[in-house]
Design an enzyme around this catalytic site. Structure first.
Site, PDB file in Angstrom:
ATOM      1  N   HIS A 119      30.354  34.291  51.537  1.00 22.97           N
ATOM      2  CA  HIS A 119      31.081  33.322  50.570  1.00 22.97           C
ATOM      3  C   HIS A 119      31.776  32.387  51.412  1.00 22.97           C
ATOM      4  O   HIS A 119      32.648  32.348  52.205  1.00 22.97           O
ATOM      5  CB  HIS A 119      32.251  34.218  49.738  1.00 22.97           C
ATOM      6  CG  HIS A 119      33.284  33.262  49.085  1.00 22.97           C
ATOM      7  ND1 HIS A 119      34.457  33.267  48.932  1.00 22.97           N
ATOM      8  CD2 HIS A 119      32.718  32.311  48.384  1.00 22.97           C
ATOM      9  CE1 HIS A 119      34.819  32.439  47.836  1.00 22.97           C
ATOM     10  NE2 HIS A 119      33.764  31.764  47.439  1.00 22.97           N
ATOM     11  N   ASN A 133      40.579  33.621  47.092  1.00 26.94           N
ATOM     12  CA  ASN A 133      40.914  33.192  45.773  1.00 26.94           C
ATOM     13  C   ASN A 133      41.955  33.996  45.117  1.00 26.94           C
ATOM     14  O   ASN A 133      42.601  33.805  44.244  1.00 26.94           O
ATOM     15  CB  ASN A 133      39.451  33.032  44.943  1.00 26.94           C
ATOM     16  CG  ASN A 133      38.742  31.758  45.132  1.00 26.94           C
ATOM     17  OD1 ASN A 133      39.383  30.592  45.475  1.00 26.94           O
ATOM     18  ND2 ASN A 133      37.562  31.749  45.137  1.00 26.94           N
ATOM     19  N   SER A 144      31.766  33.226  43.831  1.00 28.14           N
ATOM     20  CA  SER A 144      33.043  33.153  44.102  1.00 28.14           C
ATOM     21  C   SER A 144      33.917  34.421  43.405  1.00 28.14           C
ATOM     22  O   SER A 144      35.093  34.808  43.552  1.00 28.14           O
ATOM     23  CB  SER A 144      33.856  32.099  43.643  1.00 28.14           C
ATOM     24  OG  SER A 144      33.023  30.985  43.999  1.00 28.14           O
ATOM     25  N   GLU A 200      33.823  34.341  53.903  1.00 26.26           N
ATOM     26  CA  GLU A 200      34.337  35.908  53.858  1.00 26.26           C
ATOM     27  C   GLU A 200      33.160  36.492  53.407  1.00 26.26           C
ATOM     28  O   GLU A 200      32.230  35.990  53.052  1.00 26.26           O
ATOM     29  CB  GLU A 200      35.025  35.696  52.239  1.00 26.26           C
ATOM     30  CG  GLU A 200      36.720  35.327  52.463  1.00 26.26           C
ATOM     31  CD  GLU A 200      37.165  35.554  51.050  1.00 26.26           C
ATOM     32  OE1 GLU A 200      37.883  36.270  50.790  1.00 26.26           O
ATOM     33  OE2 GLU A 200      36.691  34.558  50.127  1.00 26.26           O
TER      34      GLU A 200
END
Ligand code: NAD
Length: 291
Positions: A140, A190, A119, A152
């Site tokens: 991801h 994120n 992450s 991702e």
């Protein structure tokens, strides 16, 4: 570059979800973990989750059985060397991930693509310590993997087009959508989501609203399916804090300063749902706001 066999390192929440969706899409999966318990728990979770999909009419019983049979486990990391694509989904610690890639390298086929589900750790840095930075990238997934639509795909500085396209084809075969991201701290989701959650915690910290009013405001006023504090509890407050620290350190901008109240909750061990207490207390029948 034809991909048929997929090696997955780490059988935790993400690893078991990735194995689940890959097997349903027809890939042969080899799953490994340092913990035998984690591997057997993962197989139980996958079976339970697949059976739930059968119960809901999303997949047939034959498909479920065939998919489950395509997943094998091994305690030996190097058995994964024969895979066409390896997705590392072990604990979020750089030394752990680096050691996994170092152990794997002598056993890989020349064509094997290496990826990490990290992450927050730099894909370029992980790639630079392998023998194939051009065949290395970020893959991801979002949690829970069988439910969330997005993956991702993160290019390191050296990732080549062939590798990127091969991974994109895998995402398409999963019937998920790929978003391409460059390798900067926390990538896209994120980078945007965590500062919003952190700002919600500042709003609470400064007394602008309480837990309930903040979550209701974002659900009813911005049409978010979950309030930001409820979502933070779901993700884990330790994870939220770790990602804010990656943004703060990596981009050196005070706008990413983690809220002191978020730090305090983590120090208390109130990490959200997984510890039954965070911005809500989950120990009773209904979640109760803690502020
Ligand atoms: P987890 O703690 O549920 O699982 C990690 C697993 O890795 C454990 O079973 C552990 O035994 C295993 N492991 C540790 N060292 C290992 C090694 N050397 N070899 C093999 N297995 C090893 O963690 P998770 O939530 O599944 O996260 C895994 C990765 O996915 C992390 O990089 C995390 O940042 C990333 N990720 C997590 C989420 C999330 O919401 N949890 C979302 C996207 C990405």
């Amino acid at each position: 570059m034809e991909i048929q066999t997929i090696g997955i390192v780490g059988a935790g929440q993400m690893g078991n979800g990735i194995a689940h969706v890959m097997a349903l899409a027809g890939y042969d999966v080899l799953l490994t973990d340092v913990s035998e318990d984690a591997m057997s728990a993962a197989m139980d979770t996958i079976e339970g989750n697949m059976k739930r999909q059968v119960g809901r009419g999303k997949i047939s019983e034959e498909d479920q059985q065939a998919a489950f049979a395509r997943i094998k486990t091994t305690p030996t990391l190097t058995d994964l060397g024969k895979s066409d694509l390896i997705i590392e989904a072990a604990t979020e610690r750089e030394t752990v991930k680096q050691a996994i890639f170092e152990d794997l390298i002598p056993h890989l086929k020349p064509t094997t693509i290496l990826t990490s589900n990290t992450s927050s750790i730099s894909i370029t840095r992980l790639a630079s310590r392998t023998d194939r930075p051009e065949k290395f990238m970020g893959f991801h997934f979002m949690n829970p993997v069988p439910v969330m639509q997005l993956v991702e795909l993160i290019r390191g500085i050296a990732t080549d087009e062939e590798t990127f396209n091969a991974c994109k084809e895998v995402v398409e075969r999963l019937n998920k959508t790929a978003a391409s991201a460059e390798d900067f701290p926390a990538f896209i989701v994120n980078r945007i989501l965590m500062p919003m959650i952190n700002e919600a915690v500042y709003t609470l910290y400064e007394g602008v609203g309480n837990v309930k009013s903040i979550d209701s405001s974002m659900k009813l006023g911005a049409n978010h399916p979950m309030g930001p504090l409820e979502l933070a509890d779901f993700i884990g407050l330790d994870t939220c804090l770790a990602i804010m620290n990656v943004l703060h350190d990596g981009l050196a901008d005070t706008k990413y300063r983690p809220c002191p109240l978020l730090t305090k909750y983590v120090e208390a061990g109130w990490l959200g749902r997984k510890t039954e207490r965070g911005f809500y207390d989950y120990r009773g029948d209904e979640p109760v706001p803690t502020r």
